[in-house]
Enzyme design. Structure first.
Site, PDB file in Angstrom:
ATOM      1  N   ASN A 103      -5.982   7.838   9.514  1.00  0.00           N
ATOM      2  CA  ASN A 103      -4.825   7.376   8.746  1.00  0.00           C
ATOM      3  C   ASN A 103      -5.009   5.902   8.428  1.00  0.00           C
ATOM      4  OD1 ASN A 103      -2.152   7.321   7.644  1.00  0.00           O
ATOM      5  ND2 ASN A 103      -1.486   6.278   9.520  1.00  0.00           N
ATOM      6  N   HIS A 105      -3.086   2.405   7.611  1.00  0.00           N
ATOM      7  CA  HIS A 105      -1.743   1.829   7.775  1.00  0.00           C
ATOM      8  C   HIS A 105      -1.785   0.368   7.322  1.00  0.00           C
ATOM      9  CE1 HIS A 105       2.255   1.589   9.553  1.00  0.00           C
ATOM     10  NE2 HIS A 105       1.908   0.356   9.907  1.00  0.00           N
TER      11      HIS A 105
HETATM   12  C1  GRF Z   1      -1.287   2.224   1.691  1.00  0.00           C
HETATM   13  O1  GRF Z   1      -0.842   0.927   1.749  1.00  0.00           O
HETATM   14  C2  GRF Z   1      -1.519   2.763   3.039  1.00  0.00           C
HETATM   15  O2  GRF Z   1      -1.847   1.784   3.965  1.00  0.00           O
HETATM   16  C3  GRF Z   1      -0.238   3.399   3.435  1.00  0.00           C
HETATM   17  O3  GRF Z   1       0.273   3.903   2.244  1.00  0.00           O
HETATM   18  C4  GRF Z   1      -0.223   3.166   1.147  1.00  0.00           C
HETATM   19  C5  GRF Z   1      -0.786   4.144   0.165  1.00  0.00           C
HETATM   20  O4  GRF Z   1      -1.129   3.517  -1.015  1.00  0.00           O
HETATM   21  N1  GRF Z   1      -0.385   4.380   4.435  1.00  0.00           N
HETATM   22  P1  GRF Z   1      -1.835   4.319  -2.163  1.00  0.00           P
HETATM   23  O5  GRF Z   1      -0.969   5.508  -2.492  1.00  0.00           O
HETATM   24  O6  GRF Z   1      -3.153   4.722  -1.676  1.00  0.00           O
HETATM   25  O7  GRF Z   1      -1.918   3.364  -3.306  1.00  0.00           O
END
Ligand code: GRF
Length: 335
Positions: A103, A105
């Site tokens: 994941n 984050h």
């Molecule tokens: C990212 O900032 C990630 O860290 C978090 O959700 C966001 C997803 O962004 N879990 P994207 O949809 O990939 O632009």
């Protein structure tokens, strides 16, 4: 080819980045995208990139997780990347892909992680707390939210003028680097180790063009020469408890010359030089082969194996040289 699946609920910029990083190569590819939001922008983006994208309703994720596992298996998925996936992942999925779900984050976990901490909420909280640095973390998914082992983490500087939007943009930039990096790390860590280097026997079999599974050649011992007719030692029948009779031809120890002490010295020197020192070097190298191999240093294991072979040959060659020199030198009376 290692197939990865991306789970995403939103915009999908990380999912797109993973596809662009991997799908032009021949080792890893994003082979599937699953989403829990029917009209998530990520769906269209994936389809435009030729990646099958499928909507799976939240009720299925929650109540029929085996269906998700079946979809993953049908696509031969080995690794799962959660890229902005906001749906609950059932324990059975975590178990089926234990250690293989990553994941991403948008904070430096364990700070600003846990329930409710996602997207803009994280960046707002970071700025409100007056942090001077934030960043992104890729971790392995366990049953606890944002708490699994960290695989890669990278910082960004938070400036006084930063807003949640500008901070998010900065964090996204590092995410595009660390997510593919973390995927590679997990794949390399779980990949089957390459085959062990070929043994000397295999090398020889290949050079000679023969299979290396030839059964050992059966040899019949040569017939012993029959004793010539003539006077023979009388046959003494064996009786239990009586000492065995000495062989008829046993030399009389008392009539022999004593062994010169240099024989022993020469034997010790020969032993140390030919067998002991190179032998120890060969053994040390041999022992390094498995330790390096299991530490994942395949190149080191190969090198140690090659060194062990070389030192075994040196031991053998030195043994032959010293022993063949020993005979003429001792005949010449030098020992
Ligand atoms: C990212 O900032 C990630 O860290 C978090 O959700 C966001 C997803 O962004 N879990 P994207 O949809 O990939 O632009």
């Amino acid at each position: 080819m290692v197939n990865i699946a991306v789970f995403a609920s939103g915009n999908g910029s990380n999912a797109v980045n993973l596809v662009k990083t991997f799908n032009s190569g021949s080792r890893i590819r994003v082979a599937l995208c699953l989403t829990d939001k029917e009209n998530a922008p990520v769906m269209e983006k994936m389809q435009a990139l030729g990646v099958p994208a499928q909507y799976v309703a939240r009720s299925v994720w929650k109540n029929e997780p085996q269906k998700v596992i079946d979809i993953l298996r049908a696509h031969d998925i080995e690794i799962i990347a959660l890229a902005g996936f906001l749906c609950f992942i059932d324990e059975s999925i975590v178990k089926a892909y234990e250690g293989k779900i990553l994941n991403i984050h948008p904070s430096l976990l364990p700070a600003y992680g846990g329930r409710g901490m996602h997207g803009a909420n994280v960046h707002k909280a970071v700025i409100e707390a007056g942090e001077v640095k934030s960043g992104a973390t890729v971790h392995i998914v366990t049953n606890e939210i944002d708490a699994g082992p960290i695989v890669v983490q990278r910082c960004v500087t938070v400036l006084p003028e930063d807003t949640p939007e500008t901070l998010e943009a900065k964090v996204h930039e590092v995410e595009y680097d660390i997510f593919p990096e973390a995927v590679m790390k997990i794949i390399n860590a779980t990949a089957e180790p390459p085959a062990m280097p070929k043994s000397v026997d295999d090398d020889w079999a290949e050079t000679l063009g023969v299979p290396n599974d030839i059964p050992p050649v059966e040899t019949t011992p040569p017939e012993m020469p029959k004793p010539e007719a003539g006077p023979q030692a009388p046959f003494a029948p064996f009786t239990p408890g009586s000492p065995s009779p000495a062989p008829a031809s046993a030399p009389d120890a008392a009539s022999q010359e004593p062994m010169p002490p240099t024989y022993l010295a020469w034997a010790v020197v020969t032993m140390v030089l030919c067998c002991f020192i190179p032998g120890i070097v060969a053994v040390v190298n041999s022992s390094k082969v498995s330790s390096r191999y299991y530490a994942g240093d395949y190149e080191g294991a190969r090198r140690a194996s090659r060194n062990a072979e070389i030192w075994i040959i040196i031991t053998f060659v030195l043994g032959v040289i010293f022993n063949t020199l020993y005979l003429p030198l001792s005949i010449a009376g030098m020992f």
